[in-house]
Design a protein around this motif. Structure first.
Motif, PDB file in Angstrom:
ATOM      1  N   HIS A  13      18.205  34.637  98.841  1.00 36.60           N
ATOM      2  CA  HIS A  13      16.744  34.677  98.788  1.00 36.60           C
ATOM      3  C   HIS A  13      16.320  34.693  97.322  1.00 36.60           C
ATOM      4  CE1 HIS A  13      17.394  35.901 102.950  1.00 36.60           C
ATOM      5  NE2 HIS A  13      16.204  35.356 103.152  1.00 36.60           N
ATOM      6  N   PRO A  14      16.381  33.539  96.672  1.00 37.95           N
ATOM      7  CA  PRO A  14      16.072  33.470  95.245  1.00 37.95           C
ATOM      8  C   PRO A  14      14.654  33.939  94.930  1.00 37.95           C
ATOM      9  CG  PRO A  14      16.901  31.359  96.044  1.00 37.95           C
ATOM     10  CD  PRO A  14      16.712  32.231  97.232  1.00 37.95           C
ATOM     11  N   ALA A  15      14.553  34.650  93.853  1.00 36.99           N
ATOM     12  CA  ALA A  15      13.263  35.100  93.326  1.00 36.99           C
ATOM     13  C   ALA A  15      13.428  35.243  91.829  1.00 36.99           C
ATOM     14  CB  ALA A  15      12.869  36.436  93.950  1.00 36.99           C
ATOM     15  N   ALA A  16      12.422  34.841  91.104  1.00 37.23           N
ATOM     16  CA  ALA A  16      12.477  34.970  89.647  1.00 37.23           C
ATOM     17  C   ALA A  16      12.576  36.448  89.275  1.00 37.23           C
ATOM     18  CB  ALA A  16      11.229  34.354  89.027  1.00 37.23           C
ATOM     19  N   PHE A  17      13.270  36.703  88.181  1.00 42.15           N
ATOM     20  CA  PHE A  17      13.391  38.073  87.692  1.00 42.15           C
ATOM     21  C   PHE A  17      11.997  38.590  87.358  1.00 42.15           C
ATOM     22  CE2 PHE A  17      13.955  40.952  83.992  1.00 42.15           C
ATOM     23  CZ  PHE A  17      14.599  41.967  84.666  1.00 42.15           C
ATOM     24  N   ALA A  18      11.672  39.753  87.892  1.00 38.68           N
ATOM     25  CA  ALA A  18      10.340  40.337  87.685  1.00 38.68           C
ATOM     26  C   ALA A  18      10.457  41.851  87.570  1.00 38.68           C
ATOM     27  CB  ALA A  18       9.438  39.973  88.861  1.00 38.68           C
ATOM     28  N   PRO A  19       9.502  42.483  86.892  1.00 35.37           N
ATOM     29  CA  PRO A  19       9.537  43.944  86.749  1.00 35.37           C
ATOM     30  C   PRO A  19       9.589  44.691  88.080  1.00 35.37           C
ATOM     31  CG  PRO A  19       7.910  43.011  85.250  1.00 35.37           C
ATOM     32  CD  PRO A  19       8.397  41.882  86.138  1.00 35.37           C
ATOM     33  N   GLN A  20       9.066  44.099  89.155  1.00 34.54           N
ATOM     34  CA  GLN A  20       9.084  44.754  90.464  1.00 34.54           C
ATOM     35  C   GLN A  20      10.505  44.941  90.979  1.00 34.54           C
ATOM     36  OE1 GLN A  20       7.316  42.061  89.650  1.00 34.54           O
ATOM     37  NE2 GLN A  20       5.164  42.611  89.920  1.00 34.54           N
ATOM     38  N   GLN A  21      11.458  44.167  90.472  1.00 29.40           N
ATOM     39  CA  GLN A  21      12.847  44.280  90.902  1.00 29.40           C
ATOM     40  C   GLN A  21      13.586  45.406  90.186  1.00 29.40           C
ATOM     41  OE1 GLN A  21      14.851  40.547  90.344  1.00 29.40           O
ATOM     42  NE2 GLN A  21      13.387  39.402  91.554  1.00 29.40           N
ATOM     43  N   LEU A  22      13.022  45.899  89.092  1.00 25.85           N
ATOM     44  CA  LEU A  22      13.752  46.858  88.261  1.00 25.85           C
ATOM     45  C   LEU A  22      14.189  48.131  88.983  1.00 25.85           C
ATOM     46  CD1 LEU A  22      12.011  46.448  84.794  1.00 25.85           C
ATOM     47  CD2 LEU A  22      14.328  45.761  85.462  1.00 25.85           C
ATOM     48  N   PRO A  23      13.374  48.752  89.832  1.00 28.84           N
ATOM     49  CA  PRO A  23      13.878  49.960  90.504  1.00 28.84           C
ATOM     50  C   PRO A  23      15.173  49.729  91.274  1.00 28.84           C
ATOM     51  CG  PRO A  23      11.504  49.855  90.723  1.00 28.84           C
ATOM     52  CD  PRO A  23      11.944  48.542  90.115  1.00 28.84           C
ATOM     53  N   VAL A  24      15.270  48.618  92.007  1.00 29.97           N
ATOM     54  CA  VAL A  24      16.494  48.324  92.760  1.00 29.97           C
ATOM     55  C   VAL A  24      17.633  47.997  91.793  1.00 29.97           C
ATOM     56  CG1 VAL A  24      17.573  46.769  94.426  1.00 29.97           C
ATOM     57  CG2 VAL A  24      15.263  47.613  94.828  1.00 29.97           C
ATOM     58  N   LEU A  25      17.345  47.227  90.758  1.00 26.10           N
ATOM     59  CA  LEU A  25      18.384  46.898  89.774  1.00 26.10           C
ATOM     60  C   LEU A  25      18.924  48.157  89.115  1.00 26.10           C
ATOM     61  CD1 LEU A  25      16.845  43.734  88.070  1.00 26.10           C
ATOM     62  CD2 LEU A  25      18.753  43.829  89.678  1.00 26.10           C
ATOM     63  N   ARG A  26      18.038  49.059  88.728  1.00 23.64           N
ATOM     64  CA  ARG A  26      18.485  50.324  88.110  1.00 23.64           C
ATOM     65  C   ARG A  26      19.367  51.099  89.076  1.00 23.64           C
ATOM     66  NH1 ARG A  26      12.674  50.961  86.868  1.00 23.64           N
ATOM     67  NH2 ARG A  26      12.364  50.081  84.788  1.00 23.64           N
ATOM     68  N   ARG A  27      18.944  51.163  90.337  1.00 21.96           N
ATOM     69  CA  ARG A  27      19.719  51.922  91.329  1.00 21.96           C
ATOM     70  C   ARG A  27      21.113  51.318  91.490  1.00 21.96           C
ATOM     71  NH1 ARG A  27      17.248  51.787  96.931  1.00 21.96           N
ATOM     72  NH2 ARG A  27      15.430  51.847  95.584  1.00 21.96           N
ATOM     73  N   VAL A  28      21.183  49.992  91.564  1.00 21.73           N
ATOM     74  CA  VAL A  28      22.482  49.337  91.744  1.00 21.73           C
ATOM     75  C   VAL A  28      23.359  49.548  90.511  1.00 21.73           C
ATOM     76  CG1 VAL A  28      23.632  47.116  92.074  1.00 21.73           C
ATOM     77  CG2 VAL A  28      21.625  47.686  93.442  1.00 21.73           C
ATOM     78  N   VAL A  29      22.791  49.441  89.320  1.00 18.15           N
ATOM     79  CA  VAL A  29      23.571  49.668  88.092  1.00 18.15           C
ATOM     80  C   VAL A  29      24.131  51.095  88.086  1.00 18.15           C
ATOM     81  CG1 VAL A  29      23.392  49.921  85.581  1.00 18.15           C
ATOM     82  CG2 VAL A  29      22.463  47.902  86.689  1.00 18.15           C
ATOM     83  N   LYS A  30      23.314  52.052  88.460  1.00 15.38           N
ATOM     84  CA  LYS A  30      23.779  53.452  88.493  1.00 15.38           C
ATOM     85  C   LYS A  30      24.864  53.642  89.555  1.00 15.38           C
ATOM     86  CE  LYS A  30      19.234  55.120  87.160  1.00 15.38           C
ATOM     87  NZ  LYS A  30      18.065  55.885  87.617  1.00 15.38           N
ATOM     88  N   LEU A  31      24.689  53.000  90.702  1.00 15.76           N
ATOM     89  CA  LEU A  31      25.702  53.108  91.754  1.00 15.76           C
ATOM     90  C   LEU A  31      27.008  52.452  91.328  1.00 15.76           C
ATOM     91  CD1 LEU A  31      23.459  52.389  94.859  1.00 15.76           C
ATOM     92  CD2 LEU A  31      24.660  54.540  94.366  1.00 15.76           C
ATOM     93  N   MET A  32      26.929  51.350  90.584  1.00 17.63           N
ATOM     94  CA  MET A  32      28.129  50.670  90.110  1.00 17.63           C
ATOM     95  C   MET A  32      28.937  51.553  89.170  1.00 17.63           C
ATOM     96  SD  MET A  32      26.487  46.871  89.463  1.00 17.63           S
ATOM     97  CE  MET A  32      27.815  46.328  88.409  1.00 17.63           C
TER      98      MET A  32
END
Length: 178
Positions: free
Chosen positions: A108-127
């Motif tokens: 489900h492609p979507a351009a990188f946007a600030p709205q994605q940051l909470p999920v990205l941060r969570r995944v980075v922390k989980l990694m």
């Protein structure tokens, strides 16, 4: 992405005489939190210097804390180096649910946007945690993505790239051990 190495790099950029902490933030609004403003150290020029190093500061004046994240440019730089294709099905069955989530995000492609940051941060922390911690979180992340899709909102497509890199690293470790 090595969150601990980036945390050490951030800490090294702070005044050594401040004796402050830099910890992984417990919520998704930032990657780290620091109590540097509580230490009485003059740090008015520091946010600009940190920005040049790829860190963005969001001060919390009431709590006298700094919430620290990567700048948008740094996020984009880090994400650009990640895989953009769906990985092959992992050999380890325990990774299959994570693989499904990875495919959902990547398909489900979507351009990188600030709205994605909470999920990205969570995944980075989980990694940065042991694999079992991320694997236990997959179902909640999947449910969140499903809700976003049902509501016609874009999902955190870039999180799929993060998860693809993580799957390649961890499934490969298991194969190497057998």
């Amino acid at each position: 992405m090595n969150l601990k190495a980036e945390q050490r790099r951030l800490y090294a950029l702070l005044p050594s005489d401040a004796h402050c902490f830099v910890r992984v933030c417990s919520h998704d609004s930032a990657l780290w939190v620091s109590d540097l403003p509580r230490k009485g150290v003059e740090c008015t020029a520091l946010p600009a210097a940190l920005y040049r190093e790829g860190f963005e500061i969001r001060p919390d004046e009431a709590a006298r804390l700094w919430y620290v994240d990567w700048t948008m440019e740094r996020w984009q730089q880090l994400l650009k180096a990640l895989p953009t294709e769906c990985p092959s099905l992992p050999a380890g069955e325990e990774y299959h649910e994570a693989y499904v989530l990875c495919r959902l995000w990547l398909l489900h492609p979507a351009a990188f946007a600030p709205q994605q940051l909470p999920v990205l941060r969570r995944v980075v922390k989980l990694m940065a945690q042991p694999p079992a911690v991320l694997l236990r979180s997959v179902r909640a992340l999947h449910e969140e993505a499903a809700v976003q899709l049902r509501q016609g909102r874009p999902v955190a497509h870039c999180a799929g790239a993060l998860l693809a890199a993580w799957l390649a690293e961890h499934d490969g470790e298991k194969e190497g051990k057998t």
